[in-house]
Write a protein that holds these residues in place. Sequence first.
Motif, PDB file in Angstrom:
ATOM      1  N   ALA A  21       0.841  -1.202   0.000  1.00 28.43           N
ATOM      2  CA  ALA A  21       0.000   0.000   0.000  1.00 28.43           C
ATOM      3  C   ALA A  21       0.878   1.255   0.000  1.00 28.43           C
ATOM      4  CB  ALA A  21      -0.897   0.007   1.245  1.00 28.43           C
ATOM      5  N   PRO A  22       0.347   2.373  -0.490  1.00 31.76           N
ATOM      6  CA  PRO A  22       1.121   3.619  -0.425  1.00 31.76           C
ATOM      7  C   PRO A  22       1.576   3.878   1.016  1.00 31.76           C
ATOM      8  CG  PRO A  22      -0.848   3.932  -1.742  1.00 31.76           C
ATOM      9  CD  PRO A  22      -0.961   2.562  -1.112  1.00 31.76           C
ATOM     10  N   SER A  23       2.841   4.162   1.177  1.00 35.28           N
ATOM     11  CA  SER A  23       3.454   4.371   2.502  1.00 35.28           C
ATOM     12  C   SER A  23       3.268   3.171   3.418  1.00 35.28           C
ATOM     13  CB  SER A  23       2.905   5.627   3.178  1.00 35.28           C
ATOM     14  OG  SER A  23       3.133   6.756   2.392  1.00 35.28           O
ATOM     15  N   GLN A  24       2.906   2.038   2.857  1.00 30.19           N
ATOM     16  CA  GLN A  24       2.661   0.803   3.615  1.00 30.19           C
ATOM     17  C   GLN A  24       1.636   1.024   4.734  1.00 30.19           C
ATOM     18  OE1 GLN A  24       6.751  -0.376   4.665  1.00 30.19           O
ATOM     19  NE2 GLN A  24       6.699  -1.775   2.921  1.00 30.19           N
ATOM     20  N   THR A  25       0.670   1.897   4.455  1.00 32.07           N
ATOM     21  CA  THR A  25      -0.324   2.304   5.452  1.00 32.07           C
ATOM     22  C   THR A  25      -1.721   2.209   4.863  1.00 32.07           C
ATOM     23  OG1 THR A  25       1.263   3.805   6.482  1.00 32.07           O
ATOM     24  CG2 THR A  25      -1.058   4.228   6.937  1.00 32.07           C
ATOM     25  N   THR A  26      -2.682   1.833   5.717  1.00 32.59           N
ATOM     26  CA  THR A  26      -4.077   1.819   5.291  1.00 32.59           C
ATOM     27  C   THR A  26      -4.977   2.149   6.469  1.00 32.59           C
ATOM     28  OG1 THR A  26      -5.724   0.585   4.018  1.00 32.59           O
ATOM     29  CG2 THR A  26      -4.593  -0.615   5.764  1.00 32.59           C
ATOM     30  N   ILE A  67       1.734  -1.420  12.965  1.00 30.92           N
ATOM     31  CA  ILE A  67       1.706  -0.477  14.072  1.00 30.92           C
ATOM     32  C   ILE A  67       0.617   0.552  13.794  1.00 30.92           C
ATOM     33  CG2 ILE A  67       3.493   1.004  13.046  1.00 30.92           C
ATOM     34  CD1 ILE A  67       4.498   1.488  15.965  1.00 30.92           C
ATOM     35  N   VAL A  68      -0.067   0.982  14.843  1.00 35.28           N
ATOM     36  CA  VAL A  68      -1.127   1.982  14.705  1.00 35.28           C
ATOM     37  C   VAL A  68      -0.475   3.346  14.510  1.00 35.28           C
ATOM     38  CG1 VAL A  68      -3.100   3.099  15.826  1.00 35.28           C
ATOM     39  CG2 VAL A  68      -2.718   0.624  16.100  1.00 35.28           C
ATOM     40  N   THR A  69      -0.822   3.998  13.396  1.00 34.02           N
ATOM     41  CA  THR A  69      -0.234   5.296  13.073  1.00 34.02           C
ATOM     42  C   THR A  69      -1.255   6.426  13.071  1.00 34.02           C
ATOM     43  OG1 THR A  69      -0.357   4.659  10.729  1.00 34.02           O
ATOM     44  CG2 THR A  69       1.766   4.384  11.841  1.00 34.02           C
ATOM     45  N   ALA A  70      -2.527   6.118  13.298  1.00 33.01           N
ATOM     46  CA  ALA A  70      -3.551   7.146  13.509  1.00 33.01           C
ATOM     47  C   ALA A  70      -4.664   6.521  14.340  1.00 33.01           C
ATOM     48  CB  ALA A  70      -4.107   7.681  12.204  1.00 33.01           C
ATOM     49  N   VAL A  99     -12.367   4.033  11.902  1.00 31.00           N
ATOM     50  CA  VAL A  99     -11.195   3.332  11.394  1.00 31.00           C
ATOM     51  C   VAL A  99      -9.994   3.800  12.207  1.00 31.00           C
ATOM     52  CG1 VAL A  99     -12.085   3.128   9.041  1.00 31.00           C
ATOM     53  CG2 VAL A  99     -10.658   5.080   9.639  1.00 31.00           C
ATOM     54  N   VAL A 100      -8.943   3.031  12.169  1.00 41.24           N
ATOM     55  CA  VAL A 100      -7.627   3.473  12.615  1.00 41.24           C
ATOM     56  C   VAL A 100      -6.686   3.212  11.455  1.00 41.24           C
ATOM     57  CG1 VAL A 100      -8.062   3.010  15.069  1.00 41.24           C
ATOM     58  CG2 VAL A 100      -6.986   1.240  13.664  1.00 41.24           C
ATOM     59  N   ASP A 101      -5.597   3.958  11.387  1.00 40.39           N
ATOM     60  CA  ASP A 101      -4.599   3.698  10.363  1.00 40.39           C
ATOM     61  C   ASP A 101      -3.546   2.764  10.938  1.00 40.39           C
ATOM     62  OD1 ASP A 101      -5.940   5.454   8.721  1.00 40.39           O
ATOM     63  OD2 ASP A 101      -4.378   6.993   8.744  1.00 40.39           O
ATOM     64  N   VAL A 102      -3.161   1.786  10.119  1.00 39.56           N
ATOM     65  CA  VAL A 102      -2.076   0.880  10.501  1.00 39.56           C
ATOM     66  C   VAL A 102      -1.013   0.903   9.401  1.00 39.56           C
ATOM     67  CG1 VAL A 102      -3.513  -0.615  11.945  1.00 39.56           C
ATOM     68  CG2 VAL A 102      -3.223  -1.160   9.527  1.00 39.56           C
ATOM     69  N   THR A 103       0.227   0.744   9.840  1.00 39.48           N
ATOM     70  CA  THR A 103       1.362   0.739   8.929  1.00 39.48           C
ATOM     71  C   THR A 103       2.111  -0.574   9.084  1.00 39.48           C
ATOM     72  OG1 THR A 103       1.555   3.140   9.040  1.00 39.48           O
ATOM     73  CG2 THR A 103       3.513   1.940   8.308  1.00 39.48           C
TER      74      THR A 103
END
Length: 152
Positions: A21-26, A67-70, A99-103
């Motif tokens: 995924a872009p920036s390995q984040t979704t 890891i949770v990034t947001a 939602v939460v963002d994970v990387t």
Amino acid sequence: MAYWLFKTEPDAFSIDDLKSAPSQTTAWEGVRNYQARNFMRDGVKLGDLVMIYHSSCKHVGVAGIAIVTAEAYPDPCQFDLSSEYYDPKSTCDKPRWVVVDVTYQQHLNKLVSLKAIKENATITEIALKKGGRLSVMPVTKSDWQAIIKMAE
């Protein structure tokens, strides 16, 4: 820091998809169970670690780490008429889903199967072992460490 397990069906979204995924984040979207939503809304925090668990597939188990990034914010899918996750009862003023963002962090050296988790006597608290079906669930530090050790 807390530990979590997020279930996903790899045909829809896998640890490989997260890695590419872009920036390995979704945004971890589509959670439509209130208890799982409450965990994401009230429990999951920035910097928490997440086991990505593949379910409803040939090789069921923990496949990798994110890891949770947001922290929690409204799931945009609930407002999208064309989304399978659209919810007509959600409003911008009172969204029902988050939602939460994970990387992506890493793939495990080997998949840790549900069978292996259930057979490991040192793993005692994880809801998977007790038949838990939630898509988001907490993991104790000791259970987390035992599962990681199994992947080595």
